[in-house]
Design a protein around this motif. Structure first.
Motif, mmCIF file in Angstrom:
data_model
loop_
_atom_site.group_PDB
_atom_site.id
_atom_site.type_symbol
_atom_site.label_atom_id
_atom_site.label_comp_id
_atom_site.label_asym_id
_atom_site.label_seq_id
_atom_site.Cartn_x
_atom_site.Cartn_y
_atom_site.Cartn_z
ATOM 1 N N GLN A 64 11.499 -3.917 -4.698
ATOM 2 C CA GLN A 64 11.912 -5.169 -4.074
ATOM 3 C C GLN A 64 13.177 -4.914 -3.253
ATOM 4 O OE1 GLN A 64 12.161 -7.621 -7.751
ATOM 5 N NE2 GLN A 64 10.820 -9.052 -6.696
ATOM 6 N N THR A 195 7.809 -7.076 -11.147
ATOM 7 C CA THR A 195 8.348 -8.011 -10.167
ATOM 8 C C THR A 195 8.193 -9.454 -10.635
ATOM 9 O OG1 THR A 195 6.228 -7.977 -8.982
ATOM 10 C CG2 THR A 195 7.942 -6.465 -8.223
ATOM 11 N N ASP A 199 11.255 -12.042 -10.589
ATOM 12 C CA ASP A 199 11.215 -13.303 -9.847
ATOM 13 C C ASP A 199 11.538 -14.490 -10.751
ATOM 14 O OD1 ASP A 199 10.509 -11.905 -7.578
ATOM 15 O OD2 ASP A 199 8.369 -12.364 -7.727
#
Length: 281
Positions: A64, A195, A199
């Motif tokens: 990311q 991820t 998030d």
């Protein structure tokens, strides 16, 4: 704390801190991780003086990108490393990395001897750093993820609800609402190092420094090792008190919301934010 010296002052601070987390029972084996955003000029100066012949590694892509962290340095625990080895093998347990290429990659500039690399949860740490750097206006620099046992136990005993958990902890000691007025934000059970959990954590870290990774542990952001330790230490003690009360059949009294509001008014200058869980429905 363990007596320890090292040519890099940041290692000299963080290695005994990591060892203390192990001694507290928060970071067994290779469980948990630490990342600390370092002041650029200071870390570049000490590396140039102490390790002039160490060349940065080739850039490693991040899953990311974090453009707001481009150029930042972090000291971070390595994947598979034991916190109890922090003062014995600091150059192996820790590494210093620089975020490069507009926040899309990192380079190791020191440490990770024997071919190590940052913790598998480094992407989540960086996502947390990015949001807390912005929200705190640069004050917060260190993130600790640990497996505080009393805190984890509550995720099996209570609803996975941020307000309910926060109020239960605030009501155990008057100091709690002063030390973590932003409360504890609950993230449901998710696969670590992904991820998805990054998030979900970032969304909650917009509102507070402390995340509960349900059934897994605590993920907390603060200014330096001493302050993040005190934050987690307070939450873990309140968690132990609440768990003991639950085991005795539940509380008969508690600190009222009215008294909690009085505490926040009296200690307003010490609070990092307004305790919005007192007012929310």
């Amino acid at each position: 704390m363990t007596s320890f010296s090292h040519p890099i002052p940041f290692v000299e601070q963080v290695a005994p801190f990591a060892r203390l987390c192990w001694e507290m029972g928060w970071n067994e084996a290779n469980g948990g991780n630490i990342s600390w955003r370092l002041p650029t000029e200071e870390v570049e100066s000490v590396l140039a003086r102490r390790y002039p012949n160490v060349a940065p590694s080739e850039p490693v892509k991040l899953p990311q990108p974090q453009p707001t962290l481009d150029g930042e340095y972090f000291i971070v625990t390595g994947t598979g490393q034991y916190f109890r080895h922090a003062t014995e093998y600091p150059d192996q347990v820790f590494g210093i990395v620089k975020i490069v290429d507009e926040g899309t990659a990192y380079q190791t500039v020191w440490g990770f001897n024997n071919g190590g690399r940052p913790t598998s949860e480094f992407a989540t740490h960086l996502a947390g750093h990015a949001v807390r750097k912005r929200v705190s206006k640069g004050r917060e620099r260190i993130i600790l993820h640990c497996h505080a046992p009393e805190f984890i136990a509550l995720s099996f005993l209570m609803p996975l609800d941020s307000k309910e958990l926060t109020l239960a902890l605030w009501q155990k000691m008057p100091e709690c609402i002063v030390i973590f007025p932003d409360g504890v934000r609950v993230v449901p059970p998710m696969l670590p190092g992904t991820t998805d959990i990054a998030d979900a954590s970032v969304k909650e870290m917009e509102q507070g420094r402390v995340i509960s990774w349900s059934h897994h542990g605590i993920f907390a952001s603060e200014e330096n090792p001493d302050k993040v330790f005190g934050l987690v230490e307070t939450i873990e003690k309140a968690s132990a008190m609440h768990r003991k009360i639950l085991s005795c059949g539940g509380q008969k009294q508690s600190i009222s919301n009215e008294l909690l509001k009085e505490l926040t008014d009296y200690f307003e200058r010490l609070l990092v934010c307004k305790p919005d869980f007192l007012d929310s429905k």
